[in-house]
Design an enzyme around this catalytic site. Sequence first.
Site, PDB file in Angstrom:
ATOM      1  N   SER A 114      46.137  27.963  43.384  1.00 19.15           N
ATOM      2  CA  SER A 114      44.798  28.554  43.399  1.00 19.15           C
ATOM      3  C   SER A 114      44.090  28.288  44.725  1.00 19.15           C
ATOM      4  CB  SER A 114      43.998  27.936  42.247  1.00 19.15           C
ATOM      5  OG  SER A 114      42.624  28.116  42.457  1.00 19.15           O
ATOM      6  N   TYR A 167      40.535  33.925  45.984  1.00 19.66           N
ATOM      7  CA  TYR A 167      39.145  34.291  45.705  1.00 19.66           C
ATOM      8  C   TYR A 167      38.540  34.734  47.020  1.00 19.66           C
ATOM      9  CZ  TYR A 167      38.580  32.431  40.944  1.00 19.66           C
ATOM     10  OH  TYR A 167      38.651  32.217  39.598  1.00 19.66           O
ATOM     11  N   THR A 213      42.139  37.763  42.451  1.00 16.96           N
ATOM     12  CA  THR A 213      41.380  37.654  41.199  1.00 16.96           C
ATOM     13  C   THR A 213      40.103  38.484  41.298  1.00 16.96           C
ATOM     14  OG1 THR A 213      42.300  35.482  40.798  1.00 16.96           O
ATOM     15  CG2 THR A 213      40.291  36.026  39.593  1.00 16.96           C
ATOM     16  N   LYS A 240      44.494  40.346  39.443  1.00 12.26           N
ATOM     17  CA  LYS A 240      44.347  39.519  38.235  1.00 12.26           C
ATOM     18  C   LYS A 240      42.957  39.674  37.632  1.00 12.26           C
ATOM     19  CE  LYS A 240      44.672  34.652  36.807  1.00 12.26           C
ATOM     20  NZ  LYS A 240      43.305  34.269  36.439  1.00 12.26           N
ATOM     21  N   HIS A 254      40.596  35.721  31.846  1.00 14.87           N
ATOM     22  CA  HIS A 254      40.365  34.430  32.490  1.00 14.87           C
ATOM     23  C   HIS A 254      40.339  33.293  31.463  1.00 14.87           C
ATOM     24  CE1 HIS A 254      39.281  33.398  36.747  1.00 14.87           C
ATOM     25  NE2 HIS A 254      39.064  32.206  36.207  1.00 14.87           N
TER      26      HIS A 254
END
Length: 410
Positions: free
Chosen positions: A110, A133, A159, A258, A282
Amino acid sequence: MGKDLKCYNIFDLRRRALRRVPKGLFEFVDRGTEDEVSLRNNRAVFDSIRFRTRTLVDVSKRNPATTIFGVEHNMPLVIAPTGTAGLMWYEGDLALARAARAAGIPFTLSTGSMTAMERVAEEAGGELWFQLYMWPERRLSHQLVERAKASGYKALVMTVDGASAGNREYNIRNGFTIPFTFSTRNVTDMLLHPRWLFGVMMRYLVTTGMPTYQNYPAEARARLTAGPMGRSSLRTDSLNWGDFDALRKAWPHKLIVKGMLNAEDAARAVDRGADGIDVSNHGGRNLDGIVSPIEVLPEIVEAIGSRATVFVDSGFRRGSDVVKALALGADAVMVGRSTLYGVAAGGYDGARRALEIYHDEIRRILALLGCNRISDLGPQYLKMADPTLRAPLPGRPALRAVADTEAAEA
Ligand SMILES: Cc1cc2nc3c(=O)[nH]c(=O)nc-3n(C[C@H](O)[C@H](O)[C@H](O)COP(=O)(O)O)c2cc1C
């Protein structure tokens, strides 16, 4: 193989994790948003899908291996990106990546993880994907894309379901922030969990210092001020199709979007060059009262056909959940909390155990279904006990086949 830790399913690992890590941290991982309707529905929805079995099939050579993006993996599972693995265990991101490699499945690091992507690539290896992100300053996020490219990551996971942080009041109440700040409440919480305090927090403090977002560019890190976990400065509410196009241009490998739950959006992403769609809410952490991915999976599968790979996540805890999603048309499942519970329960061994549980459960379900290969799974193995799972979505081939079978039988 991971030690069994006397954990025989994912729920056992969860219970062990609950004992090991401070309550505030456990709740950050375990809970959902607002009234947790989404969180509950993500599990409940599996109960209304039943298996139909075939018998007198020789399943002695069954194999849960599958191909994702042209690469053979030992099972149709991917470790989803979860920013806080490094707080569940000392260097938990590395433990998860190594466990994924040993189990023969991809691992997604992540943006918000506590270990630098270069270290994960060097020290864990395996099939690595990077989740992105987007910051309001796009160029900072694009720096991460360049680093992921240079470090050999095979897929980028964009995402798109975080236009605003989820409303998780317990995080504020528990006082757990990143970077960590000490309050009476969370210090007491940590003191009540000495194994975690000494095995995780103190180990960081005497080595690399307070755990924080190691992938943030220096500029973003410098601007970081402590905020309740899950409310960090990771998001931008201006994310749009232009950002997708820019990423598609910048990233030469597989690109997965995502957090889509709408068939039109998914088809549009594929038209513009996405290689994969992850149908996800999520893990019930962002919008409460949202549909469960399983409820919209068939219409998304129908919309994109075989033009892209379909992943699904949110609420998966059993091999049977995975098999149900595959029978509804998904190519693979991403798991978030399952392996976080594992790593919190026992580091690498715990994460390995979680993956071993999935592998065993999927193999067992295949046997009991009378099915030898993942690619043979289809709606013929399912019966939808809850008509609402089917009714609002006429015309989807997967579910139409179920309806036809049921009609023929009636
Ligand atoms: C503690 C935690 C942290 C997460 N962090 C991220 C993240 O940084 N980026 C992201 O795209 N998704 C993140 N997710 C969502 C997961 O990738 C995944 O969608 C979700 O966990 C799936 O649901 P499950 O936990 O029920 O398997 C996080 C989930 C959890 C539980």
